[in-house]
Design a protein around this motif. Structure first.
Motif: not given
Length: 419
Positions: A318-324
């Motif tokens: 699972p991934v947590v990231t931002n718009t970039e």
């Protein structure tokens, strides 16, 4: 259906290895796919690691493939510095590469496919109408909001952006791996150069989806990436200084692991933090994805696909990231991964996932399915072939769409690995 077999020459800044650099994963898909579709391909690759020459030779053997790998020349002295000022990143290709490429082109070709703008230094004398440049990133975006560091760095950035712009104006067709890059390329060229979008692809069959019973029992937050690449380094610093304290406070038994090229040397001030493990220069990243509960990757200004996010989704992390982090990926927040641009949101989304294993399972299954369908080699190669067809069509060429029963017997000539 496919494009009639073409004579294609490809220039890459790394050898096409499925677990090499980030770009090399795409090069692997590109070279293998073009040959499998029957095109007559000669590929040139710069090699920053001499050991990759042997790996590439084994993976792309003659006579099936014509792959020519060249170690990057370590140039020194005043002349080399002046050349770097005049042509940034031209050191990737030694003079012998340019001469051999020119010799191949003189024998005739349909498309000269350059991967990244810097490959353009090898093709300054090529027919612009036959040249395609595929962009993986743009300094025009990455350096746009960079703060002043010193005069030397500022000059390097200015020269780099100017060279990038000049190269994009020089050739007849541009492609980009994200819509953001596509839009930026159109703006830079003033709409005077055709610009295409190639969806990014990896061979997901090479990524073993980690089954539930093999996932870590203790919550492990990971960040995996080359720390000599500014986006990954910025994501690591943000995680260590701004996100991890808030995550650790709410999940006391959690562990943070950062893995990547030069990780300990570039993050030396953080190596002794409690609950933090920093590992560098590992030969295989797969075990570290397998031992990750959640990947947290929130970089600052950074154009292009974030390949480690794609790989995490392929492995089932699972991934947590931002718009970039989701640039160029057709993902949905809360379905395929978790997205937030502020620190508080990133902390909350990470903690929520660490506390909810069933939600992790649902998300990672959806993410793997998306990678298999939307980042498939077939989808990307269809776009590449369509672009080739348009390039030839604009020149009044005779190549059209035909069914290929089998690759032509003379599709590949030889394999050469130059010293």
């Amino acid at each position: 259906m496919s494009v009639k077999p073409l004579r294609v020459v490809v220039v890459m800044i790394e050898p096409p290895l499925p677990f090499g650099s980030a770009a090399a994963r795409w090069y692997y898909v590109l070279l293998r796919g073009l040959v499998e579709r029957g095109h007559r391909v000669t590929a040139f690759a710069a090699c920053s690691d001499a050991s990759d020459v042997e790996k590439a030779a084994a993976m792309f053997p003659a006579p099936q493939y014509d792959l020519r790998c060249y170690p990057i020349e370590n140039r020194k002295g005043v002349a080399a510095k002046l050349e770097t000022i005049r042509r940034p990143h031209s050191h990737l290709f030694r003079e012998g590469v340019r001469r051999e490429l020119a010799a191949v082109l003189r024998k005739g070709y349909d498309v000269l496919h350059l991967e990244t703008a810097w490959s353009g230094w090898t093709a300054l004398d090529a027919d612009p109408a036959k040249v395609l440049v595929n962009l993986h990133y743009l300094y025009a975006i990455d350096d746009a909001n960079s703060s002043f560091v010193d005069i030397r760095t500022g000059l390097q950035r200015a020269l780099r952006k100017r060279a990038e712009r000049n190269l994009l104006h020089r050739f007849g067709t541009i492609a980009a791996i994200t819509p953001r890059l596509e839009s930026a390329a159109r703006k830079i060229t003033g709409g005077k150069v055709p610009v295409y979008w190639f969806p990014f692809a990896i061979d997901s069959t090479l990524y073993r989806f980690v089954p539930p019973q093999e996932r870590p029992t203790r919550p492990v937050v990971s960040l995996i990436g080359s720390m000599n690449w500014r986006p990954s380094h910025s994501a690591a610093v943000r995680l260590l200084t701004r996100l991890w304290p808030g995550i650790k406070a709410q999940v006391p038994d959690a562990k943070l692991r950062i893995v990547g090229w030069r990780a300990r040397s570039t993050l030396r001030e953080y190596v002794d933090l409690p609950g933090v493990e920093i590992i560098e220069d590992v030969p295989d990243i797969a075990p570290y994805f397998k031992d990750s509960s959640v990947l947290v990757y929130a970089a600052d200004d950074a154009s292009g696909i974030k390949v480690k996010i794609v790989e995490a989704m392929a492995f089932g992390v699972p991934v947590v990231t931002n718009t970039e982090g989701i640039e160029g990926l057709p993902v949905r927040d809360g379905v395929h991964l978790a997205v937030s641009d502020d620190d508080r949101g990133l902390i909350e989304r990470t903690v929520a996932l660490l506390r909810n294993v069933p939600e992790q399972e649902r998300m990672r299954l959806a993410a793997r399915e998306l990678i298999e369908t939307q980042c498939s080699p077939a989808r990307a190669l269809d776009a590449v072939e369509s672009c080739y067809r348009d390039i030839i069509g604009r020149r009044g060429g005779e190549h059209g769409i035909v069914t290929l029963a089998s690759p032509p017997s003379d599709s590949i000539t030889h394999s050469s690995f130059a010293p």
